[in-house]
Design a protein around this motif. Structure first.
Motif, short mmCIF file in Angstrom:
data_model
loop_
_atom_site.label_atom_id
_atom_site.label_comp_id
_atom_site.label_asym_id
_atom_site.label_seq_id
_atom_site.Cartn_x
_atom_site.Cartn_y
_atom_site.Cartn_z
N LYS A 1 -11.23 -31.93 -19.45
CA LYS A 1 -11.73 -30.68 -19.93
C LYS A 1 -12.58 -30.13 -18.55
O LYS A 1 -12.54 -28.85 -18.16
CB LYS A 1 -12.40 -30.92 -20.88
CG LYS A 1 -11.72 -31.32 -22.16
CD LYS A 1 -12.77 -31.62 -23.66
CE LYS A 1 -11.83 -31.92 -24.84
NZ LYS A 1 -12.84 -32.33 -25.78
N PHE A 2 -13.46 -31.01 -17.92
CA PHE A 2 -14.37 -30.45 -17.04
C PHE A 2 -13.55 -29.98 -15.87
O PHE A 2 -13.97 -28.77 -15.20
CB PHE A 2 -15.26 -31.71 -16.44
CG PHE A 2 -16.25 -31.37 -15.59
CD1 PHE A 2 -17.36 -30.44 -15.90
CD2 PHE A 2 -16.20 -31.76 -14.04
CE1 PHE A 2 -18.49 -30.47 -14.97
CE2 PHE A 2 -17.29 -31.44 -13.22
CZ PHE A 2 -18.04 -30.68 -13.74
N LYS A 3 -12.47 -30.34 -15.42
CA LYS A 3 -11.49 -30.01 -14.26
C LYS A 3 -11.08 -28.66 -14.91
O LYS A 3 -11.22 -27.59 -13.86
CB LYS A 3 -10.40 -30.93 -13.95
CG LYS A 3 -10.83 -32.24 -13.48
CD LYS A 3 -9.70 -33.02 -13.05
CE LYS A 3 -10.22 -34.54 -12.39
NZ LYS A 3 -8.94 -35.45 -12.37
N THR A 4 -10.76 -28.43 -16.01
CA THR A 4 -10.31 -27.19 -16.44
C THR A 4 -11.25 -26.02 -16.09
O THR A 4 -11.05 -25.11 -15.61
CB THR A 4 -9.56 -27.25 -17.76
OG1 THR A 4 -8.51 -28.12 -17.82
CG2 THR A 4 -9.23 -25.64 -18.27
N LEU A 5 -12.53 -26.30 -16.79
CA LEU A 5 -13.35 -25.61 -16.89
C LEU A 5 -14.08 -24.86 -15.50
O LEU A 5 -14.25 -23.83 -15.04
CB LEU A 5 -14.65 -25.91 -17.67
CG LEU A 5 -14.34 -26.13 -19.30
CD1 LEU A 5 -15.67 -26.95 -19.57
CD2 LEU A 5 -14.38 -24.78 -19.71
N VAL A 6 -14.54 -26.02 -14.71
CA VAL A 6 -15.01 -25.70 -13.27
C VAL A 6 -14.05 -25.22 -12.53
O VAL A 6 -14.10 -24.52 -11.46
CB VAL A 6 -15.73 -26.99 -13.13
CG1 VAL A 6 -16.37 -26.56 -11.50
CG2 VAL A 6 -16.60 -27.52 -13.90
N MET B 1 -20.09 -22.63 -16.78
CA MET B 1 -19.29 -23.58 -17.81
C MET B 1 -19.32 -25.13 -17.28
O MET B 1 -19.25 -25.94 -18.35
CB MET B 1 -17.74 -23.29 -17.64
CG MET B 1 -17.47 -21.94 -18.15
SD MET B 1 -17.99 -21.69 -19.88
CE MET B 1 -17.16 -22.80 -20.92
N GLY B 2 -19.47 -25.46 -16.31
CA GLY B 2 -19.65 -27.09 -15.90
C GLY B 2 -21.25 -27.54 -16.60
O GLY B 2 -21.17 -28.52 -16.92
N VAL B 3 -22.36 -26.66 -16.49
CA VAL B 3 -23.44 -27.00 -17.19
C VAL B 3 -23.36 -26.97 -18.45
O VAL B 3 -23.90 -27.80 -19.34
CB VAL B 3 -24.51 -26.01 -16.72
CG1 VAL B 3 -25.98 -26.06 -17.36
CG2 VAL B 3 -24.87 -26.27 -14.97
N THR B 4 -22.59 -25.86 -19.26
CA THR B 4 -22.37 -25.90 -20.73
C THR B 4 -21.63 -27.25 -21.08
O THR B 4 -22.03 -27.82 -22.19
CB THR B 4 -21.43 -24.67 -21.07
OG1 THR B 4 -22.09 -23.45 -20.65
CG2 THR B 4 -21.28 -24.54 -22.48
#
Length: 481
Positions: free
Chosen positions: A357-362, A370-373
């Motif tokens: 999920k993090f890879k997709t967002l950032v 979005m990484g902070v969110t």
């Protein structure tokens, strides 16, 4: 992974010349003064980009120059060398200035959790390479000698402007207002590859060359340093948006003329940090440094957090109020992480799911906001604390906010506060924020130990967070103002 490419003006899927490896170049500082926090915003975002590439599994070779000669007070080949200007200001040698401010720059980087690149090369260490490249451009017909200097001939290019759609006739002479035209140039866009003593008699650093005793122009440095350490094919070039023209434009012109092929696939530019009065710069006197933030009681990592809350391609407005808001948000985040109870094994399947999920967002154009969110999404996840901590630790390999270490310190201070109050010692009352309670307790302990300097420092830190402390019998109370 997708990144906006400044050269094509669109977001593109990130690709490299060699699968799994990134040749990355970062324009480093001109070390004539301290870096201000506007400069450092670019380095923070480039650091996140490098770490995210590693998080995606790439092998990254990142190269950075140190400009210690050749960068004039105007980017248009006019005025005094910035290094000489710094030496005169402080009555030191140019090399003393270079060492002092290079060390200061990397000290600031350390405070901001910015990783040192694999290669850091001062310009003065590659003079022979600069001379070889300049001679190669002369031999290929892309340069000419006039008035004691060697110039790049932009008229030999099919296209010169890459990052901006300038019409040639609309360009200001010499790029900057108030700069006189150099009569040696055949075309107003031409730029200097090598200066000689015929133009600058008082230049502090000079070397022998086929064209006389002189020194390199600013633009040739980055091309040569990158070609030496990244090779002929560069995957990713980074820098502040103010470097796009003329510096990066000139890098492309001379590199591709010398190599005979496309040089760099992807260009990554970070927008300006502004104040309410406009772009931050040293010349305007708005000289905000990491040291100044510390003097006012701010943790430098809070400035990193502040930067990550905004997208790198958007201008970011700095104010003390905005930094105060970031401080409050960061400390609340740490308090929530500190409330998690470590111990036990993380659920590897859940960890892998959240990492994707993090890879997709950032990975959508380095969307750090979005990484902070995503950090807050982890705290709300329906999983155990050990897994949450493992996910946060994983994300922090990219964000580099020292989340678990700082949360552990908050947890430790909270434990001290609880012990002290349970023993009938110093009592702290407030609005139910354990992180602030811990700071107020630390201030009380410093006063009890007669360490008034530390007590004042903590008071200033609390004030910066918008917290007012009032001493009461047997302790202190606090409130947000």
């Amino acid at each position: 992974m997708y990144l906006y490419n400044s050269a094509t003006h669109k977001k593109e899927e990130f690709q490299t010349h060699t699968p799994g490896r990134v040749e990355m170049y970062t324009c480093g500082p001109t070390v004539y003064h301290f870096a201000h926090i506007g400069n450092l915003r670019s380095y923070i975002m480039e650091d996140v980009l490098e770490k995210f590439l590693r998080y995606e599994g790439y092998d990254v070779n990142r190269v950075m120059n140190i400009t210690d000669v050749g960068h004039l007070t105007s980017d248009a080949d006019e005025g005094e060398d910035k290094m000489l200007k710094g030496a005169k200001r402080e009555n030191k040698t140019v090399m003393d200035i270079a060492k002092f401010y290079t060390d200061a720059f990397f000290a600031d980087c350390e405070k901001l959790n910015i990783k040192v690149p694999e290669v850091v090369q001062p310009a003065t260490g590659l003079i022979d390479e600069f001379i070889t490249t300049v001679q190669g451009l002369l031999d290929k017909g892309f340069a000419y000698f006039a008035g004691g200097n060697v110039y790049f001939d932009t008229s030999k290019l099919a296209s010169y402007h890459v990052f901006h759609n300038h019409e040639e006739d609309a360009l200001d002479v010499g790029v900057r207002e108030g700069v006189e035209e150099d009569s040696n140039k055949r075309n107003k866009n031409d730029f200097v590859l090598w200066f000689t003593k015929s133009k600058f008699e008082d230049q502090a650093l000079k070397w022998d060359s086929p064209w006389g005793v002189g020194y390199p122009g600013w633009h040739i440095e980055c091309s040569c340093i990158s070609m030496k350490y990244n090779g002929e094919y560069l995957d990713l070039h980074c820098g502040g948006i103010d470097n796009a023209f003329p510096h990066h434009t000139n890098e492309i012109a001379q590199s591709e003329a010398y190599l005979g092929h496309e040089w760099c696939k992807q260009w990554f530019h970070v927008a300006h940090l502004n104040t309410n009065s406009g772009k931050m710069s040293k010349s305007k006197g708005e000289f905000l440094t990491v040291s100044l933030l510390e003097e006012k009681g701010y943790d430098p990592i809070v400035y990193r957090f502040f930067c990550l809350q905004s997208h790198y391609r958007k201008g970011l407005v700095f104010s003390w109020e905005n930094l105060d808001n970031a401080t409050v948000a960061f400390n609340k985040l740490l308090s929530r992480i500190a409330a998690l109870k470590p111990g036990g094994e993380a659920d590897k399947a859940v960890l892998a799911e959240y990492e994707e999920k993090f890879k997709t967002l950032v990975g959508n154009d380095l969307n750090t906001s979005m990484g902070v969110t995503a950090l807050y999404d982890v705290l709300k996840a329906k999983t155990d604390d050990s897994t949450k901590l493992a996910i946060l630790d994983s994300y922090d390999k990219v964000l580099s906010l020292s989340l678990l270490d700082k949360a552990a310190k908050v947890r430790e201070e909270q434990a001290k506060a609880q012990t002290a109050q349970a023993a009938g010692g110093y009592t702290v009352t407030g609005e139910g924020d354990p992180a602030i309670d811990a700071l107020v307790l630390a201030r009380g302990e410093a006063k009890k130990a007669k360490n008034f300097a530390e007590a004042d420092r903590i008071r200033d830190e609390l004030k910066a967070m918008g917290v007012e402390v009032t001493d009461i019998p047997g302790g202190a109370s606090w409130k947000r103002i």
